[in-house]
Design an enzyme around this catalytic site. Structure first.
Site, PDB file in Angstrom:
ATOM      1  N   TYR A   1       0.854  -1.194   0.000  1.00 43.11           N
ATOM      2  CA  TYR A   1       0.000   0.000   0.000  1.00 43.11           C
ATOM      3  C   TYR A   1       0.881   1.231   0.000  1.00 43.11           C
ATOM      4  O   TYR A   1       1.808   1.339   0.803  1.00 43.11           O
ATOM      5  CB  TYR A   1      -0.899  -0.007   1.238  1.00 43.11           C
ATOM      6  CG  TYR A   1      -1.753   1.231   1.400  1.00 43.11           C
ATOM      7  CD1 TYR A   1      -2.829   1.478   0.564  1.00 43.11           C
ATOM      8  CD2 TYR A   1      -1.475   2.141   2.414  1.00 43.11           C
ATOM      9  CE1 TYR A   1      -3.620   2.610   0.728  1.00 43.11           C
ATOM     10  CE2 TYR A   1      -2.258   3.269   2.590  1.00 43.11           C
ATOM     11  CZ  TYR A   1      -3.333   3.506   1.743  1.00 43.11           C
ATOM     12  OH  TYR A   1      -4.102   4.627   1.911  1.00 43.11           O
TER      13      TYR A   1
ATOM     14  N   ASP B   1       9.302   2.608  -0.740  1.00 42.81           N
ATOM     15  CA  ASP B   1       8.329   3.242   0.138  1.00 42.81           C
ATOM     16  C   ASP B   1       8.710   2.879   1.562  1.00 42.81           C
ATOM     17  O   ASP B   1       8.390   1.802   2.053  1.00 42.81           O
ATOM     18  CB  ASP B   1       6.920   2.758  -0.207  1.00 42.81           C
ATOM     19  CG  ASP B   1       5.859   3.291   0.752  1.00 42.81           C
ATOM     20  OD1 ASP B   1       6.219   3.936   1.759  1.00 42.81           O
ATOM     21  OD2 ASP B   1       4.669   3.031   0.509  1.00 42.81           O
TER      22      ASP B   1
ATOM     23  N   LYS C   1       5.550   9.170   8.891  1.00 45.66           N
ATOM     24  CA  LYS C   1       5.394   8.610  10.231  1.00 45.66           C
ATOM     25  C   LYS C   1       6.444   9.110  11.218  1.00 45.66           C
ATOM     26  O   LYS C   1       6.289  10.159  11.829  1.00 45.66           O
ATOM     27  CB  LYS C   1       5.333   7.086  10.161  1.00 45.66           C
ATOM     28  CG  LYS C   1       4.118   6.574   9.356  1.00 45.66           C
ATOM     29  CD  LYS C   1       3.958   5.082   9.459  1.00 45.66           C
ATOM     30  CE  LYS C   1       2.826   4.565   8.578  1.00 45.66           C
ATOM     31  NZ  LYS C   1       1.491   4.982   9.010  1.00 45.66           N
TER      32      LYS C   1
END
Length: 429
Positions: free
Chosen positions: A146, A241, A269
Site C-alpha cells: 500500500y 516506500d 510517520k
C-alpha cells in the site's frame, strides 16, 4: 480484567451522525474484527487510555510513528516551544534545512529531500517524479503493498502478472490505473516477464522493502537485490516506500538494513514525531527535476511547517543519541518467542513474522511471503484473538492485515503481560 466501553459506544453513535462510518480512516471502524471502536483521550509511553478509563498496552503506536512511545517529553516540550513562534509560515524556515540534513545523513544514497505532509503525498510525488525523469509511463507495484490513496495506486491485480490493474475504489477511472501493473511480491519471474512484455516502457518499481500493509512479510534473500539489478539494467527507477520502515528498522531504514540503495525513497510517520508529515528524496539529478528547478510539479502549503519539523528533528536526534534499536530488537525477540510459545502450547498454527520492531502473527500453518499466503490466514480466529487480547488490556491492530509496532517505551513488564495474556487467550481459541 473487566473492560467496558460505555462512553465509547455513546461517542461512536454520535460520530456516525457526523463522520462517514464514524471514523476518519477506515481500519479504525473495527469492520475486519467486528464490534465497535473505542475512543482514546490520552496516550503516554506504551499505553493508551480510553474515555471509559481503560489502560491498554498499545502495539499500534499511531500506526508506526510512536517509536519512542506516546507523548515523549522531549517531543512535547519541543512542539510547545515551536508553537510559541508560530504554527505555519508558508515561507522557508531553518528547521526545514535541518530536517533535510538529518534525513540525508541517516539514509545512504540520498542527495536531496523534499518535505510534504503525508506518506500518500510522498509516494504520489515520487511516482510522478520517476515518470518525469525516465520519460516513461508504466509503474510496477506489488500485490499487498500500500502506497497511499492516490488514484493510480488504488489498483487490483489483473488476471495475470502482465495485465494492467483495474481500480480498487469507486471514483477512480480505469484510465487512471492503466499504466499501473501489479505483480506478486517475492516472485522474480513475474517482474522479469513484465519488463519483457513492456520494453522501454517501465518508469519504475515502487515497493515497500518490507511490506507492512498486509500484515508483515519479509523479502526473500536476494529479492531486493534482484529489484535493484533489473531496474538498473532497464533504465527504470527503484522507489522504496519507507513510510513505515524508515527510521524504524534502522536509522537508515530498510535500505540500511538490507544494504540496497534505491533511486528514490519515501518517508513519513517517524520523521513527524507524531505530527502529519511526509518526505521523498533521492539522487540529486532526479530531485532537481522538481519545480522550481525542473518540469515536474509538486507543492504543499504546510510542507515543512515548523511544528512537524521540530517534532521530527527531536525524534531523530533522540533515536540517534540512545540505544534505541538494540532495545527494540531485544523487545521484539522476546515478544516473538513468547507469542510462538503461547501458540505452540495449545497447538494453534501461527506464523509470527517479525523484523526489528515490526511484527504480525498469522493464523496459518504455512509460511507467509506475499499477499496470497497472507490471505490463507484464519481471519475468524484472528478476530476472536483480537477481542480476547483487548479484554486483557492489550491493543493490537484491528485487522489481520496490519503490522504491529513496538516502541522503546514498552517495558519488560509490558511485554511479559502481553505474552501471559496471549497464552490465556490462545487457550480459548
Amino acid at each position: 480484567m473487566m473492560i467496558t466501553h460505555t462512553k465509547s459506544e455513546e461517542l461512536f453513535a454520535e460520530a456516525l451522525q457526523y463522520i462517514p462510518g464514524g471514523v476518519n480512516s477506515p481500519v479504525r471502524a473495527f469492520r475486519a474484527v467486528g464490534g465497535q471502536p473505542f475512543f482514546v483521550n490520552k496516550a503516554k509511553g506504551a499505553h493508551v487510555f480510553d474515555v471509559d478509563g481503560n489502560d491498554l498496552i498499545d502495539y499500534v503506536g499511531t500506526w508506526g510513528p510512536a517509536i519512542l512511545g506516546h507523548a515523549h517529553p522531549k517531543i512535547i516540550q519541543a512542539i510547545q516551544a515551536a508553537a510559541e513562534q508560530g504554527t505555519s509560515f508558508g515561507i522557508p524556515n531553518p528547521l526545514e534545512v535541518e530536517m533535510a540534513r538529518l534525513i540525508r545523513e541517516a539514509v545512504p544514497g540520498l542527495g536531496k529531500v523534499r518535505m510534504c505532509n503525508s506518506g500518500t503525498e510522498a509516494c504520489m510525488s515520487a511516482i510522478r517524479l520517476a515518470r518525469g525523469f525516465a520519460g516513461r509511463d508504466k509503474i510496477i507495484k506489488f500485490d499487498g503493498c500500500y502506497h497511499g490513496h492516490a488514484d493510480s495506486l488504488l489498483v487490483k491485480a489483473g488476471s495475470g502478472a502482465l495485465t494492467f490493474g483495474h481500480p480498487d475504489s469507486a471514483g477512480v477511472p480505469a484510465a487512471f490505473t492503466q499504466h499501473t501493473i501489479v505483480v506478486p511480491f517475492n516472485e522474480p519471474e513475474a517482474v522479469r516477464a513484465t519488463f519483457a512484455a513492456n520494453p522501454q516502457q517501465i518508469a519504475g518499481i515502487i515497493v515497500e522493502p518490507v511490506p507492512g500493509n498486509a500484515g508483515v512479510y519479509l523479502p526473500k534473500p536476494g529479492y531486493l537485490e534482484f529489484l535493484r539489478d533489473i531496474t538498473s539494467a532497464s533504465g527504470a527507477l527503484l522507489i522504496f516506500d519507507e513510510v513505515m520502515t524508515g527510521f524504524r528498522l534502522a536509522l537508515g531504514g530498510a535500505q540500511e538494513r538490507f544494504g540496497i540503495r534505491p533511486d528514490l525513497s519515501c518517508f513519513g510517520k517517524i520523521i513527524g514525531g507524531g505530527l502529519p508529515v511526509g518526505a521523498f528524496g533521492g539522487r540529486a539529478e532526479i530531485m532537481d527535476m522538481l519545480a522550481p528547478m525542473g518540469p515536474v510539479y509538486q507543492a504543499g502549503t504546510l510542507s515543512g511547517n515548523p511544528l512537524a519539523m521540530t517534532a521530527g528533528i527531536t525524534a531523530i536526534k533522540e533515536l540517534t543519541a540512545t540505544n534505541a534499536y538494540a532495545t527494540l530488537e531485544e523487545s521484539g525477540a522476546t515478544l516473538e518467542a513468547g507469542m510462538k510459545s503461547a501458540a505452540k502450547a495449545v497447538n494453534i498454527p501461527v506464523q509470527f513474522n517479525r523484523i526489528g520492531s515490526m511484527f504480525c502473527g498469522y493464523f496459518t500453518d504455512q509460511p507467509v511471503h506475499n499477499l496470497a499466503d497472507a490471505m490463507k490466514s484464519d481471519r475468524a480466529r484472528f478476530a476472536k484473538f483480537f477481542h480476547g487480547m483487548l479484554h486483557e488490556g492489550i491493543y493490537f491492530a484491528p485487522s489481520q492485515f496490519e503490522a504491529g509496532f513496538i516502541s522503546t517505551a514498552h517495558t519488560a513488564a509490558d511485554i511479559g503481560k502481553t505474552i501471559d495474556a496471549a497464552a490465556r487467550v490462545m487457550k480459548s481459541l
